[in-house]
Scaffold this motif. Structure first.
Motif, short mmCIF file in Angstrom:
data_model
loop_
_atom_site.label_atom_id
_atom_site.label_comp_id
_atom_site.label_asym_id
_atom_site.label_seq_id
_atom_site.Cartn_x
_atom_site.Cartn_y
_atom_site.Cartn_z
N ILE A 166 15.16 31.45 79.26
CA ILE A 166 16.24 31.93 80.11
C ILE A 166 16.25 31.14 81.41
N VAL B 55 17.55 31.11 85.20
CA VAL B 55 18.12 31.88 86.30
C VAL B 55 18.60 30.85 87.32
N THR C 78 14.98 37.52 88.63
CA THR C 78 13.72 37.04 88.05
C THR C 78 12.67 38.15 88.03
N LEU D 39 13.67 40.70 85.32
CA LEU D 39 13.48 40.16 83.96
C LEU D 39 11.99 40.10 83.63
N ARG D 40 11.17 39.62 84.56
CA ARG D 40 9.74 39.49 84.31
C ARG D 40 9.13 40.85 84.02
N THR E 239 8.54 35.71 77.09
CA THR E 239 9.84 35.23 77.55
C THR E 239 9.64 34.16 78.62
N ILE F 205 11.02 32.00 81.64
CA ILE F 205 12.05 32.03 82.67
C ILE F 205 11.98 30.74 83.47
N ALA G 212 9.11 33.27 87.85
CA ALA G 212 9.59 32.26 86.90
C ALA G 212 8.43 31.39 86.45
#
Length: 137
Positions: free
Chosen positions: A3, A5, A18, A21-22, A29, A31, A49
Motif C-alpha cells: 500500500i 500512502v 499510516t 493502517l499499521r 502488510t 506500507i 511505514a
C-alpha cells in the motif's frame, strides 16, 4: 499487499492514515510512504511505514509498483497541495493500475457533491475499512 500512502506539505494526513493502517491491518502488510517532500515522508515513516521515498520521481516510479494507493483526493489533482503535487505525480497516480481509496479533502474552491461532511478521524476509519475490504478480495 503493498500500500502506498501519498501525502505532502507536513504529512499530517498521511501520518494519521499510516498509523491507523499499521494498527488495523495484518503484520505482513507493506506500507510505502510517498511524500511530495522529505518532511511528509519522514512523518509517515515515524508513523509506521516500512519504506519511504520523496519527490516527483519517487511518486511516479512507485505508483505503478503497488497494489493500492491511499491519500487525500488532491493526490490526483495537478498542482494541488500548494503546487507540491506536480502534474506528473497526479497523472501517474490516476493512471496507475493500483486501486485507489481517497479521502474527499480538497481545500479551496473545489466541492465534491454527494458526500456527507465528516471529521478527518471518521474519514480515515472509513478508508481503513475500505482497505480491509480490498485485502479480502
Amino acid at each position: 499487499m503493498r500500500i502506498a500512502v501519498v501525502d505532502g506539505q507536513g504529512g499530517g494526513i498521511g501520518k494519521h492514515i499510516t498509523e491507523k493502517l499499521r494498527k488495523e491491518l495484518p503484520e505482513g502488510t507493506e506500507i510505502l510512504a510517498l511524500g511530495t517532500n522529505a518532511l511528509a515522508t519522514a512523518v509517515m515513516l515515524r508513523a509506521g511505514a516500512n519504506e519511504g521515498a520523496s519527490g516527483e520521481n519517487a511518486v511516479v516510479l512507485n505508483a505503478g509498483r503497488v497494489d493500492l494507493i491511499v491519500g487525500p483526493i488532491s493526490i490526483v489533482v495537478p498542482n494541488s497541495m500548494l503546487g507540491e503535487l506536480t502534474p506528473k505525480m497526479a497523472e501517474a497516480i490516476a493512471q496507475s493500475a493500483a486501486a485507489k481509496i481517497l479521502l474527499p479533502l480538497i481545500p479551496g474552491r473545489t466541492t465534491i457533491v454527494g458526500l456527507k461532511s465528516e471529521p478527518l478521524p471518521h474519514l480515515i476509519d472509513e478508508l481503513v475499512r475500505k482497505v480491509r475490504e480490498a485485502q479480502a478480495d
